[in-house]
Design a protein around this motif. Sequence first.
Motif, PDB file in Angstrom:
ATOM      1  N   GLN A 102       0.070  -1.907  11.004  1.00  0.00           N
ATOM      2  CA  GLN A 102      -0.777  -2.686  11.911  1.00  0.00           C
ATOM      3  C   GLN A 102      -2.250  -2.590  11.500  1.00  0.00           C
ATOM      4  OE1 GLN A 102      -0.305  -1.617  16.127  1.00  0.00           O
ATOM      5  NE2 GLN A 102      -2.294  -0.631  15.977  1.00  0.00           N
ATOM      6  N   CYS A 103      -2.717  -1.398  11.187  1.00  0.00           N
ATOM      7  CA  CYS A 103      -4.121  -1.237  10.808  1.00  0.00           C
ATOM      8  C   CYS A 103      -4.399  -1.805   9.421  1.00  0.00           C
ATOM      9  CB  CYS A 103      -4.529   0.231  10.886  1.00  0.00           C
ATOM     10  SG  CYS A 103      -4.536   0.838  12.593  1.00  0.00           S
ATOM     11  N   TYR A 104      -3.456  -1.667   8.521  1.00  0.00           N
ATOM     12  CA  TYR A 104      -3.641  -2.194   7.171  1.00  0.00           C
ATOM     13  C   TYR A 104      -3.763  -3.716   7.194  1.00  0.00           C
ATOM     14  CZ  TYR A 104      -2.987  -3.103   2.232  1.00  0.00           C
ATOM     15  OH  TYR A 104      -3.165  -3.531   0.943  1.00  0.00           O
ATOM     16  N   TYR A 105      -2.858  -4.366   7.900  1.00  0.00           N
ATOM     17  CA  TYR A 105      -2.821  -5.825   7.866  1.00  0.00           C
ATOM     18  C   TYR A 105      -3.833  -6.500   8.784  1.00  0.00           C
ATOM     19  CZ  TYR A 105       0.952  -5.796   4.585  1.00  0.00           C
ATOM     20  OH  TYR A 105       1.689  -5.617   3.444  1.00  0.00           O
ATOM     21  N   ARG A 106      -4.743  -5.745   9.366  1.00  0.00           N
ATOM     22  CA  ARG A 106      -5.849  -6.387  10.065  1.00  0.00           C
ATOM     23  C   ARG A 106      -7.177  -6.114   9.364  1.00  0.00           C
ATOM     24  NH1 ARG A 106      -5.148  -3.123  15.567  1.00  0.00           N
ATOM     25  NH2 ARG A 106      -6.054  -1.134  14.951  1.00  0.00           N
ATOM     26  N   ASP A 107      -7.109  -5.461   8.202  1.00  0.00           N
ATOM     27  CA  ASP A 107      -8.303  -5.239   7.392  1.00  0.00           C
ATOM     28  C   ASP A 107      -8.713  -6.561   6.735  1.00  0.00           C
ATOM     29  OD1 ASP A 107     -10.034  -3.019   5.955  1.00  0.00           O
ATOM     30  OD2 ASP A 107      -9.365  -4.423   4.398  1.00  0.00           O
ATOM     31  N   ASP A 108     -10.006  -6.871   6.775  1.00  0.00           N
ATOM     32  CA  ASP A 108     -10.502  -8.141   6.229  1.00  0.00           C
ATOM     33  C   ASP A 108     -10.142  -8.338   4.764  1.00  0.00           C
ATOM     34  OD1 ASP A 108     -11.586  -8.578   8.711  1.00  0.00           O
ATOM     35  OD2 ASP A 108     -13.676  -8.372   8.081  1.00  0.00           O
ATOM     36  N   ARG A 109     -10.215  -7.289   3.974  1.00  0.00           N
ATOM     37  CA  ARG A 109      -9.904  -7.416   2.541  1.00  0.00           C
ATOM     38  C   ARG A 109      -8.447  -7.790   2.330  1.00  0.00           C
ATOM     39  NH1 ARG A 109     -11.855  -1.497   1.536  1.00  0.00           N
ATOM     40  NH2 ARG A 109     -10.846  -1.452   3.566  1.00  0.00           N
ATOM     41  N   ILE A 164       2.982   4.777   1.808  1.00  0.00           N
ATOM     42  CA  ILE A 164       3.565   3.578   2.427  1.00  0.00           C
ATOM     43  C   ILE A 164       2.990   2.318   1.791  1.00  0.00           C
ATOM     44  CG2 ILE A 164       3.738   2.258   4.584  1.00  0.00           C
ATOM     45  CD1 ILE A 164       3.732   5.023   6.042  1.00  0.00           C
ATOM     46  N   ILE A 165       1.648   2.289   1.640  1.00  0.00           N
ATOM     47  CA  ILE A 165       0.982   1.122   1.047  1.00  0.00           C
ATOM     48  C   ILE A 165      -0.067   1.619   0.052  1.00  0.00           C
ATOM     49  CG2 ILE A 165      -0.323  -1.004   1.421  1.00  0.00           C
ATOM     50  CD1 ILE A 165       0.678  -1.001   4.305  1.00  0.00           C
ATOM     51  N   PRO A 166       0.301   1.693  -1.213  1.00  0.00           N
ATOM     52  CA  PRO A 166      -0.683   2.116  -2.227  1.00  0.00           C
ATOM     53  C   PRO A 166      -1.663   0.984  -2.544  1.00  0.00           C
ATOM     54  CG  PRO A 166       1.455   1.718  -3.244  1.00  0.00           C
ATOM     55  CD  PRO A 166       1.634   1.520  -1.757  1.00  0.00           C
ATOM     56  N   ALA A 167      -2.800   1.347  -3.097  1.00  0.00           N
ATOM     57  CA  ALA A 167      -3.787   0.358  -3.526  1.00  0.00           C
ATOM     58  C   ALA A 167      -3.190  -0.495  -4.641  1.00  0.00           C
ATOM     59  CB  ALA A 167      -5.050   1.058  -4.009  1.00  0.00           C
ATOM     60  N   SER A 168      -3.679  -1.714  -4.772  1.00  0.00           N
ATOM     61  CA  SER A 168      -3.188  -2.612  -5.821  1.00  0.00           C
ATOM     62  C   SER A 168      -4.373  -3.225  -6.561  1.00  0.00           C
ATOM     63  CB  SER A 168      -2.331  -3.725  -5.225  1.00  0.00           C
ATOM     64  OG  SER A 168      -2.029  -4.698  -6.207  1.00  0.00           O
ATOM     65  N   ASP A 169      -4.489  -2.896  -7.839  1.00  0.00           N
ATOM     66  CA  ASP A 169      -5.514  -3.530  -8.668  1.00  0.00           C
ATOM     67  C   ASP A 169      -5.156  -4.989  -8.914  1.00  0.00           C
ATOM     68  OD1 ASP A 169      -7.028  -1.205  -8.868  1.00  0.00           O
ATOM     69  OD2 ASP A 169      -5.983  -0.542 -10.679  1.00  0.00           O
ATOM     70  N   GLU A 170      -3.861  -5.266  -9.027  1.00  0.00           N
ATOM     71  CA  GLU A 170      -3.410  -6.633  -9.292  1.00  0.00           C
ATOM     72  C   GLU A 170      -3.860  -7.592  -8.184  1.00  0.00           C
ATOM     73  OE1 GLU A 170       0.773  -9.148  -9.753  1.00  0.00           O
ATOM     74  OE2 GLU A 170       0.844  -6.956  -9.659  1.00  0.00           O
ATOM     75  N   TYR A 171      -3.717  -7.173  -6.927  1.00  0.00           N
ATOM     76  CA  TYR A 171      -4.076  -8.037  -5.805  1.00  0.00           C
ATOM     77  C   TYR A 171      -5.458  -7.719  -5.242  1.00  0.00           C
ATOM     78  CZ  TYR A 171       0.769  -9.402  -6.053  1.00  0.00           C
ATOM     79  OH  TYR A 171       1.981  -9.876  -6.493  1.00  0.00           O
ATOM     80  N   LYS A 172      -6.111  -6.728  -5.842  1.00  0.00           N
ATOM     81  CA  LYS A 172      -7.465  -6.330  -5.442  1.00  0.00           C
ATOM     82  C   LYS A 172      -7.542  -5.965  -3.960  1.00  0.00           C
ATOM     83  CE  LYS A 172      -9.642  -9.106  -9.044  1.00  0.00           C
ATOM     84  NZ  LYS A 172      -8.534  -9.749  -9.675  1.00  0.00           N
ATOM     85  N   VAL A 173      -6.593  -5.108  -3.531  1.00  0.00           N
ATOM     86  CA  VAL A 173      -6.589  -4.634  -2.150  1.00  0.00           C
ATOM     87  C   VAL A 173      -6.554  -3.107  -2.140  1.00  0.00           C
ATOM     88  CG1 VAL A 173      -5.552  -6.676  -1.094  1.00  0.00           C
ATOM     89  CG2 VAL A 173      -4.077  -4.886  -2.004  1.00  0.00           C
ATOM     90  N   PRO A 174      -7.150  -2.536  -1.115  1.00  0.00           N
ATOM     91  CA  PRO A 174      -7.122  -1.077  -1.002  1.00  0.00           C
ATOM     92  C   PRO A 174      -5.746  -0.611  -0.540  1.00  0.00           C
ATOM     93  CG  PRO A 174      -8.105  -2.022   0.953  1.00  0.00           C
ATOM     94  CD  PRO A 174      -7.854  -3.163  -0.009  1.00  0.00           C
ATOM     95  N   GLY A 175      -5.507   0.668  -0.673  1.00  0.00           N
ATOM     96  CA  GLY A 175      -4.308   1.253  -0.100  1.00  0.00           C
ATOM     97  C   GLY A 175      -4.570   1.572   1.366  1.00  0.00           C
ATOM     98  N   ALA A 176      -3.520   1.955   2.067  1.00  0.00           N
ATOM     99  CA  ALA A 176      -3.673   2.288   3.483  1.00  0.00           C
ATOM    100  C   ALA A 176      -4.414   3.607   3.671  1.00  0.00           C
ATOM    101  CB  ALA A 176      -2.308   2.338   4.162  1.00  0.00           C
ATOM    102  N   ASP A 177      -4.719   4.298   2.575  1.00  0.00           N
ATOM    103  CA  ASP A 177      -5.515   5.522   2.659  1.00  0.00           C
ATOM    104  C   ASP A 177      -7.004   5.247   2.542  1.00  0.00           C
ATOM    105  OD1 ASP A 177      -5.263   4.747  -0.011  1.00  0.00           O
ATOM    106  OD2 ASP A 177      -5.372   6.812  -0.753  1.00  0.00           O
ATOM    107  N   ASP A 178      -7.386   3.980   2.443  1.00  0.00           N
ATOM    108  CA  ASP A 178      -8.796   3.591   2.361  1.00  0.00           C
ATOM    109  C   ASP A 178      -9.559   4.138   3.570  1.00  0.00           C
ATOM    110  OD1 ASP A 178     -10.886   1.529   1.215  1.00  0.00           O
ATOM    111  OD2 ASP A 178     -10.820   1.207   3.388  1.00  0.00           O
ATOM    112  N   PRO A 179     -10.765   4.660   3.374  1.00  0.00           N
ATOM    113  CA  PRO A 179     -11.521   5.250   4.490  1.00  0.00           C
ATOM    114  C   PRO A 179     -11.712   4.311   5.691  1.00  0.00           C
ATOM    115  CG  PRO A 179     -12.556   5.829   2.414  1.00  0.00           C
ATOM    116  CD  PRO A 179     -11.464   4.848   2.091  1.00  0.00           C
TER     117      PRO A 179
END
Length: 149
Positions: A101-108, A22-37
């Motif tokens: 919801q959980c992805y978009y409340r992550d500080d990063r 659903i949300i893969p990590a992005s090196d371009e935007y320096k954000v983790p994917g939704a599979d981040d621990p």
Amino acid sequence: MLATNELTSAQRDDLRTIAAMIIPASDEYKVPGADDPAIQADMLVTLGRDTAMVRAALDHLARLAGKPLAELDAAKRDAIATEFRATGGVAAATLVRVVLQCYYRDDRVLRSLGLELRAPFPKGYTLEQGDWSLLDPVRAQPAKLRRAP
């Protein structure tokens, strides 16, 4: 026996797998994917009332795959995800909402979007005014609910 707010190990693996789709990590935007621990941990502790629907969605995914989704190669996962979107119904929508919801409340993630790391209340966030005339067709429809006394 599982507590009502827990997922099996296979369900947690599938949740991590589908979240990354659903949300893969992005090196371009320096954000983790939704599979981040950290994001996954947040999902698991905040499932609450959505647990049953998320379980149902994960079980549906596993049925479509014939085995845990996490065990399939990428091409087969994509095919299963397409079928899941078409047949998953409310359970699939709930799963996607939980991931977002959980992805978009992550500080990063918030930092990458240029948002302050704070609650929206009491300061609030300024929203640009949109074109309110877009609601005119809705306002022109007859009332569908009775008015409160």
